[in-house]
Design an enzyme around this catalytic site. Sequence first.
Site, short mmCIF file in Angstrom:
data_model
loop_
_atom_site.label_atom_id
_atom_site.label_comp_id
_atom_site.label_asym_id
_atom_site.label_seq_id
_atom_site.Cartn_x
_atom_site.Cartn_y
_atom_site.Cartn_z
CB CYS A 1 16.46 16.85 -44.80
SG CYS A 1 15.78 17.63 -46.27
CG HIS B 1 13.23 16.58 -39.48
ND1 HIS B 1 14.44 17.07 -39.91
CD2 HIS B 1 12.50 16.39 -40.62
CE1 HIS B 1 14.44 17.18 -41.23
NE2 HIS B 1 13.27 16.78 -41.68
CG HIS C 1 14.29 22.02 -43.75
ND1 HIS C 1 15.46 21.52 -43.21
CD2 HIS C 1 13.62 20.95 -44.26
CE1 HIS C 1 15.49 20.21 -43.39
NE2 HIS C 1 14.40 19.85 -44.03
#
Lengths: 305, 391, 83
Positions: B152, B285, B320
């Site tokens: 990620c 994040h 996400h």
Amino acid sequence: MYYIHSIASISHQDSFNVSNVCSKLEKLGQESEVIAPNYKEYVPPASLRRLSPVLRMGLTASIECQNNTEKEFDAISVGTALGCLRDTEKFLVTFHTATSDFLSPTAFIQSTHNTIGGQISLGLKNHAYNMTHTQNNVSFEVALMDALMCIDEGKKQVLVGSADEQIPFLELMQPNLIPDNYPLTSGASFFVISPEASSASVCVQAVAVRFNPTDKTGEIEQFLANQQLTLNDIELALYADQLPVETNEKTETLNFLEYSGLHYSASAFAMHIAHDSLKHSDKRYALIINDMCSDKLGITLLSKQ
Amino acid sequence: MNIHITGYGLITSIGLNTEENVASLRSLRTGIAKGRLDNTKAYNVGEIHLTNAELKEQFKLQTDGSRTALLGMAAAKQAFEGHVLSDQIRTGLISGTSVGGMDVSEIEYKNYLNESNHNPDNYKHHSSGTSSEQIAQELGISDFVNTISTACSSAANAIMMGARMIKSGTLDRVVVGGTDSLTSFTISGFKSLMIFDDQWCRPFDDTRKGLNLGEGAGFIVLESDKSLEKTGKKPLARLTGWSNASDAFHQTASSPDGHGARLSMNEALRISELQPGDIDYINAHGTATPNNDLSESQAFQGIFGTAIPPFSSTKAYTGHTLAASGGIEAVFAILAIRNGYLYPNLNFKTPIAETGLTPQLDFEEGKNIQHVLSNSFGFGGNNSTIIISAV
Amino acid sequence: MSDLKETLKEQIIEQLNLEDLTPADIQNEAPLFGEGLGLDSIDALEFIVLLEQNYNIKISDPSEGKEIFQSVDSLAAYIEKHQ
């Protein structure tokens, strides 16, 4: 300068913990296997139980490099072309054949390309820069470019290497994913690079990658010219299958795929061979030409100081 | 040497271009909803409702590729629009991806398991590196191509790699960012981790249960001073800070005190020669997993003390998007600086008990935003921070 | 109950790849996590899969696992109660 201080390779050759890998090299047959060290001597059982072969190889080679080096690594750069294939396939089977909503997560967790780099940071308790590059046959070369850039930025002890693994299914993916004229293999080679010479004598002098090269010979000659060298200065040329340049009779040439077998980051093992050859002879320059994929060319120059 | 930003482009579940994304951000419209495809319909996902054929048509794509590559082409093309290739300007493309061509491979592998219509030719799209080569081909870029795959944090790391290559003089101009499509592989993977929220995700909320996945791509164009002289492009913003550090705590979990996140934010601030007090907005994040948001909150408190600037996670809008998130959020950061935007953290009600932090709650514009810090954290404890600053 | 515990130990070894252990190495009352066998949050998820696959017990919130997976004793007690 980028001195090579420590090397650890786990491959289908007797290459781990040997002082000169060149003295041990044998051409691989169709049925060779990884010659693995006893991983339990390197990795605690609680960690080892989850690690697929490529993770075991990458982590153990890195631990060996750290054991042979005093300082902690201040950057880690890993190349892998296809990543953790075994766990990837395992998880594909898991979810394609699932009969319930509850799936075992371990293979998924371990399937990302940077599990190799992540396990190295975990295993070594290393908090430094940690990068994973993946670019087909030049995955190792781009990781090496990053490592040299780290040195230029002031890092003193950089771990760089690559790892890729063979799985039986890969043969079905040939020739669409990778060429099929050599036995498929697994391999991990890691190097410690430092700007300081201390006891080291062999350097990575330069590395470059070229995409869609129309004139490979010209690209290689230009790369050497940038180093004030010509092909006549090269005493050892390692290549993948076909040598794309003409060398003179003094140049020793070696098709590294015959020794590494085929995996896309095998040029890292070629760098191990080149290093040991320079170190144990009076040769000064070795060139690694990696065009395993015809549209991507990796060029690495090692020199002895 | 300055790292100038001269282009940006993105495609997400809240919009196929910048204007659509801004309109959604402004009207608090999430892209997360029940999926419309067989493999997504059981989940709340940030899905882009264009088929691959529609993507090709809408963005006039000439190059074939996996969905990951096509989404990347759509965003990178927008970023690179108006830029001209030249022998005088060494131009590269660095893309982050975690799934690569898995969207194609997983279907083919199912055919293999079912022993029907298995066509190995389709695996030619599998490699993550190939997806970047396809994006580069679409843009005509061939001086340098690289793919970062650190889960990620991939796109943030691709941006960082691009900045460093410009600084080192290896490249003059580089298109950097990331792309990931929704795949059964990642949907099943995060399900196996039991970190999906079956409702809308609630970043930084005390009741948060987990994340919603999304798909998309975001790219920006970086240029050196020298490149700018030749292209005559007007800089839109600057990339001033970047860093990557390892948490070295656990393969999937973040350390409770956010050690790696602190290392990363501190180093990015050092490189940008800024103080924590200079940061005007943080794009967190903020995945909305119990572990990430607590750890990241603790790290904010470690770096900023009690003076934490406005912060939010935009993942409640986009889902996400894994490897793409750092690229998409870099575009949001540029837009924040150019227009003085602050983005709300949707679905927030109650501060996390341990930290008591409240994120930005409203969409605001016309603020004076000079410096934005953006975090991206990946599996393997891979923590990255970039800082984007006004020109 | 003691049969269940022995079976459980074999299943734990299998599910978690504890290849160096035998059932005799796992004490009924010893903690499985932390200082015990050194298991972690990924193993907790594997326990959830194990319970579902072998005992048809569905745990949908991983935080419930903390109490249940303390030891072989607590696992066995939970299975007895919920099967």
